[in-house]
Write an enzyme that holds these catalytic residues in place. Structure first.
Site, PDB file in Angstrom:
ATOM      1  N   ASP A 244      41.341  -5.689 -46.520  1.00 17.31           N
ATOM      2  CA  ASP A 244      41.606  -4.334 -46.013  1.00 17.31           C
ATOM      3  C   ASP A 244      43.067  -3.959 -46.167  1.00 17.31           C
ATOM      4  OD1 ASP A 244      41.629  -6.468 -43.974  1.00 17.31           O
ATOM      5  OD2 ASP A 244      42.503  -4.935 -42.690  1.00 17.31           O
ATOM      6  N   ASP A 254      50.753  -2.194 -45.698  1.00 17.11           N
ATOM      7  CA  ASP A 254      50.643  -2.905 -44.430  1.00 17.11           C
ATOM      8  C   ASP A 254      51.720  -3.973 -44.277  1.00 17.11           C
ATOM      9  OD1 ASP A 254      49.750  -3.742 -41.943  1.00 17.11           O
ATOM     10  OD2 ASP A 254      47.712  -3.152 -42.459  1.00 17.11           O
TER      11      ASP A 254
HETATM   12  P1  AMP Z   1      46.072  -4.639 -39.495  1.00 20.60           P
HETATM   13  O1  AMP Z   1      46.209  -6.027 -38.953  1.00 20.60           O
HETATM   14  O2  AMP Z   1      47.227  -3.760 -39.148  1.00 20.60           O
HETATM   15  O3  AMP Z   1      45.748  -4.637 -40.936  1.00 20.60           O
HETATM   16  O4  AMP Z   1      44.837  -4.008 -38.719  1.00 20.60           O
HETATM   17  C1  AMP Z   1      43.547  -4.534 -38.783  1.00 20.60           C
HETATM   18  C2  AMP Z   1      42.587  -3.630 -38.064  1.00 20.60           C
HETATM   19  O5  AMP Z   1      42.894  -3.564 -36.671  1.00 20.60           O
HETATM   20  C3  AMP Z   1      42.561  -2.198 -38.554  1.00 20.60           C
HETATM   21  O6  AMP Z   1      41.252  -1.707 -38.427  1.00 20.60           O
HETATM   22  C4  AMP Z   1      43.485  -1.515 -37.580  1.00 20.60           C
HETATM   23  O7  AMP Z   1      43.239  -0.128 -37.504  1.00 20.60           O
HETATM   24  C5  AMP Z   1      43.128  -2.218 -36.278  1.00 20.60           C
HETATM   25  N1  AMP Z   1      44.216  -2.171 -35.314  1.00 20.60           N
HETATM   26  C6  AMP Z   1      45.379  -2.852 -35.364  1.00 20.60           C
HETATM   27  N2  AMP Z   1      46.157  -2.562 -34.302  1.00 20.60           N
HETATM   28  C7  AMP Z   1      45.476  -1.669 -33.548  1.00 20.60           C
HETATM   29  C8  AMP Z   1      45.735  -0.988 -32.318  1.00 20.60           C
HETATM   30  N3  AMP Z   1      46.875  -1.159 -31.646  1.00 20.60           N
HETATM   31  N4  AMP Z   1      44.790  -0.154 -31.855  1.00 20.60           N
HETATM   32  C9  AMP Z   1      43.642   0.033 -32.521  1.00 20.60           C
HETATM   33  N5  AMP Z   1      43.337  -0.568 -33.673  1.00 20.60           N
HETATM   34  C10 AMP Z   1      44.236  -1.420 -34.200  1.00 20.60           C
HETATM   35 MG    MG Z   2      45.771  -3.072 -42.194  1.00 18.88          MG
END
Ligand code: AMP
Ligand code: MG
Length: 466
Positions: A244, A254
């Site tokens: 993702d 990211d």
């Molecule tokens: P990431 O680790 O940033 O790639 O995020 C992985 C998933 O977790 C994605 O679907 C993000 O939208 C979700 N996500 C990460 N942090 C948050 C947050 N604080 N609130 C809601 N969703 C989150």
């Molecule tokens: Mg992400």
């Protein structure tokens, strides 16, 4: 104020959820990227002021925006999660720059969406400012990357393991936010018609010359091979190469727990959640292949005769190896000023010597140019022997200056800039931003920013800080 044309919001049902950003208490503009605003054909002057800041904070939705949270799935550390999606980001819409290039404008940290699961949809200043600095450094180095247009402090408190932290919203700009995980989302739901629409959309938007799904795969493999070679050549460790977090456009996306190494070692990992070193520096090309294989798996159902499709897709995924190898040699050859005749063993011997003697990655390559590389080694005679061989190849020192940065956003400097920003002083952030977005410029008053950290300053772990 912004001229939008929102093509993704015109995709079929199920591609996204319509959702507005949630308002914040007292928006305060921390950083604004005038150069990027100009590149996008946006009125930076207006965006920096009252109504503009309200937009960048998510307190006002500009005319013409059609805010959505995009659906996607993904493999996180190898485990498949069928539904992720924008849980703390909202795509305001797309702008077409004066040169005709289309960009996504996304607010990150803008509140909950239907994809938030248990998250709060927010971000705190640390990761927002970190992404701002690092992504703009990458852009200055010509590495394909998402960009940072603005950072706004929200005036709200965000609660994380560390306690209450000041919230922030980042305005992220990308060629698009479509990921390998976007394809996986529809593949796992067995929606071939949605996959076909997505494929057509991606070809039109990013790879207009692609003749079909197989050729699209081929072109994405080519771009990723280049991007990963760029990362390697800068000592960059992405940290969360989940499917993702791999953009179909080939952009680096990211910047959560990413970091640049100071001391060179191929097994370097910073992310506190990467206990097994799955995404260590040297693993990144292999992980990219693994991710691209997941992408291929999504596309195969669109490729007609399935036996043939599997054979073709496998061949294309495997072409990453030689493409990457060539890109790597080109990058490291250029770093040594021996472009045209890259000498694989000479490069590898240098890296081995650097790992054994704990030499600083950035300072060695910059130092080869200005005569200070030797200082980075403890066994000087070993270095001298290598150095003589290298010099015998008559390296092009002027060309080296154009690829080896004088400075990178070092972890300890980024951490300092964030700490000062949290305390209300943006001075160190602004100075670091200026310095890392002019990565080749030699300036005496920036000297400290190119120094390696002292033992006491070394940052050993980064956190998703999400
Ligand atoms: P990431 O680790 O940033 O790639 O995020 C992985 C998933 O977790 C994605 O679907 C993000 O939208 C979700 N996500 C990460 N942090 C948050 C947050 N604080 N609130 C809601 N969703 C989150
Ligand atoms: Mg992400």
């Amino acid at each position: 104020m912004i001229r939008f044309d929102n093509s993704y919001a015109r995709m079929p049902q199920g591609f996204f959820a319509r959702v507005s950003p949630s308002p914040v208490r007292s928006p305060d503009l921390l950083a604004f990227n005038d150069a990027l605003a100009e590149r996008l054909g946006l009125d930076g002057q207006a965006l920096r002021q009252g109504d503009g800041v309200s937009i960048l904070a998510g307190n006002a939705v500009p005319d013409g925006a059609d805010p959505i949270a995009q659906a996607y799935a993904g493999h996180q550390f190898g485990g498949f999660v069928p539904q992720l999606g924008d849980g703390r980001a909202v795509l305001l819409g797309e702008v077409v720059a004066p040169d005709g290039t289309r960009f996504d404008l996304q607010l990150k940290g803008s509140g909950p969406t239907p994809f938030s699961r248990n998250g709060d949809g927010r971000a705190w200043m640390g990761p927002v400012l970190r992404e701002y600095l690092v992504s703009e450094f990458m852009a200055a180095m010509n590495v394909p990357t998402t960009r940072a247009l603005a950072a706004v402090k929200t005036g709200d408190t965000v609660w994380r393991q560390e306690g209450g932290l000041p919230g922030a919203v980042l305005t992220r700009v990308a060629a698009s936010h479509i990921r390998v995980g976007t394809f996986q989302y529809f593949a796992v739901r067995d929606r071939p018609e949605a996959l076909a629409s997505l494929t057509d959309y991606v070809i039109q938007r990013h790879y207009p010359d692609a003749t079909g799904p197989l050729d699209l795969l081929n072109k994405v493999v080519e771009r990723q091979a280049d991007t990963i070679a760029d990362w390697m050549s800068l000592g960059f460790i992405h940290g969360v190469m989940n499917t993702d977090n791999m953009a179909i456009s080939g952009e680096t996306i990211d910047y959560g727990p990413c970091a640049f190494m100071d001391v060179y070692h191929p097994d370097t990992v910073f992310s506190s959640i990467d206990q097994n070193g799955r995404y260590a520096w040297a693993q990144q090309p292999q992980v990219a292949v693994w991710n691209l294989a997941q992408f291929a798996t999504c596309l195969i159902p669109l490729m007609g005769d399935q036996d043939q499709a599997v054979e073709d897709a496998t061949r294309v995924v495997h072409s990453f190896g030689p493409l990457y190898q060539a890109a790597w040699q080109k990058r490291f050859g250029a770093k040594l000023g021996i472009e045209g005749a890259p000498n694989q063993t000479l490069i590898e011997r240098l890296l081995t010597m650097m790992a054994e003697q704990r030499a600083d990655f950035t300072r060695v390559f910059d130092g080869l140019n200005n005569g200070t590389a030797r200082d980075e080694f403890t066994q000087r005679d070993v270095f001298d022997a290598w150095h003589r061989e290298w010099q015998a190849l008559s390296p092009d020192l002027a060309a080296m200056k154009l690829v080896n940065p004088v400075r990178i956003p070092r972890n300890h400097r980024v951490a300092d800039a964030i700490a000062s920003a949290v305390a209300g002083d943006m001075g160190p952030f602004d100075r670091l931003f200026d310095a890392v977005t002019h990565p080749y410029r030699q300036r005496d008053d920036w000297d400290d920013l190119s120094h390696a950290p002292l033992q006491s300053e070394v940052v050993r772990a980064t956190f998703c800080g999400t």
